[in-house]
Design a protein around this motif. Sequence first.
Motif, PDB file in Angstrom:
ATOM      1  N   VAL A 206       0.845  -1.196   0.000  1.00 47.07           N
ATOM      2  CA  VAL A 206       0.000   0.000   0.000  1.00 47.07           C
ATOM      3  C   VAL A 206       0.881   1.248   0.000  1.00 47.07           C
ATOM      4  CG1 VAL A 206      -1.711   1.318   1.301  1.00 47.07           C
ATOM      5  CG2 VAL A 206      -1.874  -1.178   1.185  1.00 47.07           C
ATOM      6  N   PRO A 207       0.615   2.231  -0.880  1.00 48.64           N
ATOM      7  CA  PRO A 207       1.411   3.457  -0.911  1.00 48.64           C
ATOM      8  C   PRO A 207       1.424   4.150   0.453  1.00 48.64           C
ATOM      9  CG  PRO A 207      -0.006   3.333  -2.839  1.00 48.64           C
ATOM     10  CD  PRO A 207      -0.420   2.200  -1.937  1.00 48.64           C
ATOM     11  N   GLY A 208       2.599   4.627   0.836  1.00 53.09           N
ATOM     12  CA  GLY A 208       2.744   5.319   2.110  1.00 53.09           C
ATOM     13  C   GLY A 208       3.037   4.406   3.282  1.00 53.09           C
ATOM     14  N   CYS A 209       3.042   3.094   3.070  1.00 49.12           N
ATOM     15  CA  CYS A 209       3.280   2.157   4.166  1.00 49.12           C
ATOM     16  C   CYS A 209       4.690   2.312   4.721  1.00 49.12           C
ATOM     17  CB  CYS A 209       3.048   0.724   3.691  1.00 49.12           C
ATOM     18  SG  CYS A 209       3.293  -0.523   4.980  1.00 49.12           S
ATOM     19  N   ARG A 210       5.658   2.501   3.835  1.00 49.35           N
ATOM     20  CA  ARG A 210       7.047   2.634   4.278  1.00 49.35           C
ATOM     21  C   ARG A 210       7.207   3.881   5.145  1.00 49.35           C
ATOM     22  NH1 ARG A 210      12.649   2.192   3.119  1.00 49.35           N
ATOM     23  NH2 ARG A 210      13.529   3.454   4.763  1.00 49.35           N
ATOM     24  N   THR A 211       6.605   4.989   4.742  1.00 49.76           N
ATOM     25  CA  THR A 211       6.677   6.212   5.531  1.00 49.76           C
ATOM     26  C   THR A 211       6.049   6.000   6.901  1.00 49.76           C
ATOM     27  OG1 THR A 211       6.617   7.617   3.564  1.00 49.76           O
ATOM     28  CG2 THR A 211       5.984   8.628   5.649  1.00 49.76           C
ATOM     29  N   ARG A 212       4.906   5.319   6.931  1.00 47.81           N
ATOM     30  CA  ARG A 212       4.222   5.032   8.188  1.00 47.81           C
ATOM     31  C   ARG A 212       5.095   4.164   9.082  1.00 47.81           C
ATOM     32  NH1 ARG A 212       1.458   6.217  12.534  1.00 47.81           N
ATOM     33  NH2 ARG A 212       0.191   4.513  13.356  1.00 47.81           N
ATOM     34  N   PHE A 213       5.754   3.172   8.497  1.00 49.08           N
ATOM     35  CA  PHE A 213       6.589   2.285   9.299  1.00 49.08           C
ATOM     36  C   PHE A 213       7.803   3.017   9.847  1.00 49.08           C
ATOM     37  CE2 PHE A 213       9.960  -0.854   9.949  1.00 49.08           C
ATOM     38  CZ  PHE A 213       9.318  -1.693  10.847  1.00 49.08           C
ATOM     39  N   ASP A 214       8.417   3.895   9.051  1.00 50.43           N
ATOM     40  CA  ASP A 214       9.541   4.679   9.545  1.00 50.43           C
ATOM     41  C   ASP A 214       9.144   5.429  10.811  1.00 50.43           C
ATOM     42  OD1 ASP A 214      11.144   3.848   7.507  1.00 50.43           O
ATOM     43  OD2 ASP A 214      11.335   5.786   6.530  1.00 50.43           O
ATOM     44  N   HIS A 215       7.957   6.034  10.779  1.00 45.92           N
ATOM     45  CA  HIS A 215       7.477   6.776  11.950  1.00 45.92           C
ATOM     46  C   HIS A 215       7.290   5.843  13.144  1.00 45.92           C
ATOM     47  CE1 HIS A 215       5.332   9.792  14.294  1.00 45.92           C
ATOM     48  NE2 HIS A 215       4.382   8.896  14.514  1.00 45.92           N
ATOM     49  N   LEU A 216       6.733   4.674  12.906  1.00 47.13           N
ATOM     50  CA  LEU A 216       6.534   3.709  13.991  1.00 47.13           C
ATOM     51  C   LEU A 216       7.868   3.274  14.581  1.00 47.13           C
ATOM     52  CD1 LEU A 216       3.722   1.469  12.447  1.00 47.13           C
ATOM     53  CD2 LEU A 216       3.473   3.135  14.299  1.00 47.13           C
ATOM     54  N   LEU A 217       8.858   3.062  13.731  1.00 43.77           N
ATOM     55  CA  LEU A 217      10.178   2.647  14.202  1.00 43.77           C
ATOM     56  C   LEU A 217      10.805   3.722  15.073  1.00 43.77           C
ATOM     57  CD1 LEU A 217      12.642   0.723  14.141  1.00 43.77           C
ATOM     58  CD2 LEU A 217      13.363   1.881  12.040  1.00 43.77           C
ATOM     59  N   LEU A 218      10.679   4.966  14.661  1.00 47.00           N
ATOM     60  CA  LEU A 218      11.304   6.059  15.396  1.00 47.00           C
ATOM     61  C   LEU A 218      10.574   6.420  16.681  1.00 47.00           C
ATOM     62  CD1 LEU A 218      12.269   8.437  12.440  1.00 47.00           C
ATOM     63  CD2 LEU A 218      13.790   6.943  13.757  1.00 47.00           C
ATOM     64  N   THR A 219       9.339   5.972  16.831  1.00 46.68           N
ATOM     65  CA  THR A 219       8.547   6.344  18.019  1.00 46.68           C
ATOM     66  C   THR A 219       8.120   5.145  18.853  1.00 46.68           C
ATOM     67  OG1 THR A 219       6.497   6.300  16.703  1.00 46.68           O
ATOM     68  CG2 THR A 219       7.657   8.414  16.877  1.00 46.68           C
ATOM     69  N   ALA A 220       8.540   3.939  18.517  1.00 45.14           N
ATOM     70  CA  ALA A 220       8.100   2.737  19.240  1.00 45.14           C
ATOM     71  C   ALA A 220       8.427   2.825  20.729  1.00 45.14           C
ATOM     72  CB  ALA A 220       8.740   1.492  18.619  1.00 45.14           C
ATOM     73  N   HIS A 221       9.573   3.394  21.060  1.00 42.71           N
ATOM     74  CA  HIS A 221       9.977   3.479  22.467  1.00 42.71           C
ATOM     75  C   HIS A 221       8.996   4.303  23.298  1.00 42.71           C
ATOM     76  CE1 HIS A 221      11.547   7.150  20.643  1.00 42.71           C
ATOM     77  NE2 HIS A 221      11.627   7.676  21.855  1.00 42.71           N
ATOM     78  N   GLU A 222       8.349   5.268  22.670  1.00 40.19           N
ATOM     79  CA  GLU A 222       7.384   6.085  23.400  1.00 40.19           C
ATOM     80  C   GLU A 222       6.188   5.255  23.853  1.00 40.19           C
ATOM     81  OE1 GLU A 222       6.375   9.215  20.757  1.00 40.19           O
ATOM     82  OE2 GLU A 222       8.406  10.049  20.665  1.00 40.19           O
ATOM     83  N   ARG A 223       5.800   4.302  23.045  1.00 42.55           N
ATOM     84  CA  ARG A 223       4.667   3.453  23.399  1.00 42.55           C
ATOM     85  C   ARG A 223       5.088   2.366  24.392  1.00 42.55           C
ATOM     86  NH1 ARG A 223       4.302   5.063  18.398  1.00 42.55           N
ATOM     87  NH2 ARG A 223       5.360   3.308  17.426  1.00 42.55           N
ATOM     88  N   VAL A 224       6.339   1.962  24.370  1.00 44.08           N
ATOM     89  CA  VAL A 224       6.828   1.029  25.381  1.00 44.08           C
ATOM     90  C   VAL A 224       6.731   1.659  26.753  1.00 44.08           C
ATOM     91  CG1 VAL A 224       8.879  -0.122  26.284  1.00 44.08           C
ATOM     92  CG2 VAL A 224       8.389  -0.231  23.848  1.00 44.08           C
ATOM     93  N   ASP A 225       7.048   2.934  26.853  1.00 41.27           N
ATOM     94  CA  ASP A 225       7.024   3.636  28.134  1.00 41.27           C
ATOM     95  C   ASP A 225       5.598   3.742  28.690  1.00 41.27           C
ATOM     96  OD1 ASP A 225       9.570   6.037  27.186  1.00 41.27           O
ATOM     97  OD2 ASP A 225       9.713   3.997  27.960  1.00 41.27           O
ATOM     98  N   GLN A 226       4.611   3.664  27.811  1.00 38.25           N
ATOM     99  CA  GLN A 226       3.231   3.831  28.232  1.00 38.25           C
ATOM    100  C   GLN A 226       2.586   2.521  28.682  1.00 38.25           C
ATOM    101  OE1 GLN A 226       1.279   5.605  24.872  1.00 38.25           O
ATOM    102  NE2 GLN A 226       2.522   7.462  24.952  1.00 38.25           N
ATOM    103  N   THR A 227       3.308   1.394  28.447  1.00 38.23           N
ATOM    104  CA  THR A 227       2.713   0.100  28.778  1.00 38.23           C
ATOM    105  C   THR A 227       3.170  -0.378  30.142  1.00 38.23           C
ATOM    106  OG1 THR A 227       4.533  -1.006  27.644  1.00 38.23           O
ATOM    107  CG2 THR A 227       2.558  -0.531  26.367  1.00 38.23           C
TER     108      THR A 227
END
Length: 227
Positions: A206-227
Motif C-alpha cells: 500500500v502506498p505510504g506504508c514505508r513512511t508510516r513504518f519509519d514513523h513507527l520505528l522512530l517512536t516505538a519506544h514512546e509506546r513502550v514507556d506507556q505500557t
Amino acid sequence: MTLSEESVPDAVTAISQVIGAEACTGIGSFQFWFADARWEWSDELAEIYGYGPGEVEPTTELLLSHKHPDDQQDLATAITCAIDAGEPVCGRHRIIDTRGAEHEVIIVGDHLTDDDGTVIGTTGYYIDVTQRLEEERKETLDETLPELIEARAAIEQAKGVLVLMYGVGPDQAFKVLRWRSQETNTKLRDLAAQLVADARGLEPQVPGCRTRFDHLLLTAHERVDQT
C-alpha cells in the motif's frame, strides 16, 4: 550450558548488558528544510560520505554526486516528492564515499515540524548496513530460561518485520533494531515486541506504508514507556 537457579538473574542481567554494550556505528542524522532546500547533517553522517566534521556543507547536489549510478534517480525522485508532497525522505540506496567505497544505506525519515505542528521538512537517520554484524552468539543463553525464549521470539519477529519492510538481511535488520534500543535506552526485547505489535495491519504494497513504518520505528519506544 546449565545454570543453577541462583545464577539465572545474574545471567539474564549479563546478557542484557552484552546485547547493548557495543555502540552502533555507521549511523548519522540529518534534517532537510523544504522551503530553502537546506540540509544539515551530523558528523557521523558526514563520515559515512567520507568527510570530516565541518569539512563541507551538505546540499542536494552534493548528496546526488555521491549516489551510486544505478540509484541516483531514485534519490532525486524521493527528494522531489518530499518537497512537493511534504513527505519524509526515506528509502534504501547505495552511495559512493570520497574514497570510492560503496555503502548500502537505509534512510529512515520522519516529518520535521515547527512549534505549531506544521510540516516544514524531513528529519531522520542514515543507517549504513554495508558491514555484516558478527554472529549473535553473545545473545545465547540456556534454552530452558523462559525469559530468553520470550525475548528471542520477539527479537526474531521484529527482525522479520524489518527484513520485509527494508529488504535487508537478518543481520542488517538486527543492527537497525539494536540501534533504536541503544538510541532510546529501551530494552531490546521490549522494543522488539512493541514494533511487532505496531506493524500488525500494515500492508507493504500500500502506498505510504514505508513512511508510516519509519514513523513507527522512530517512536516505538514512546509506546513502550506507556505500557
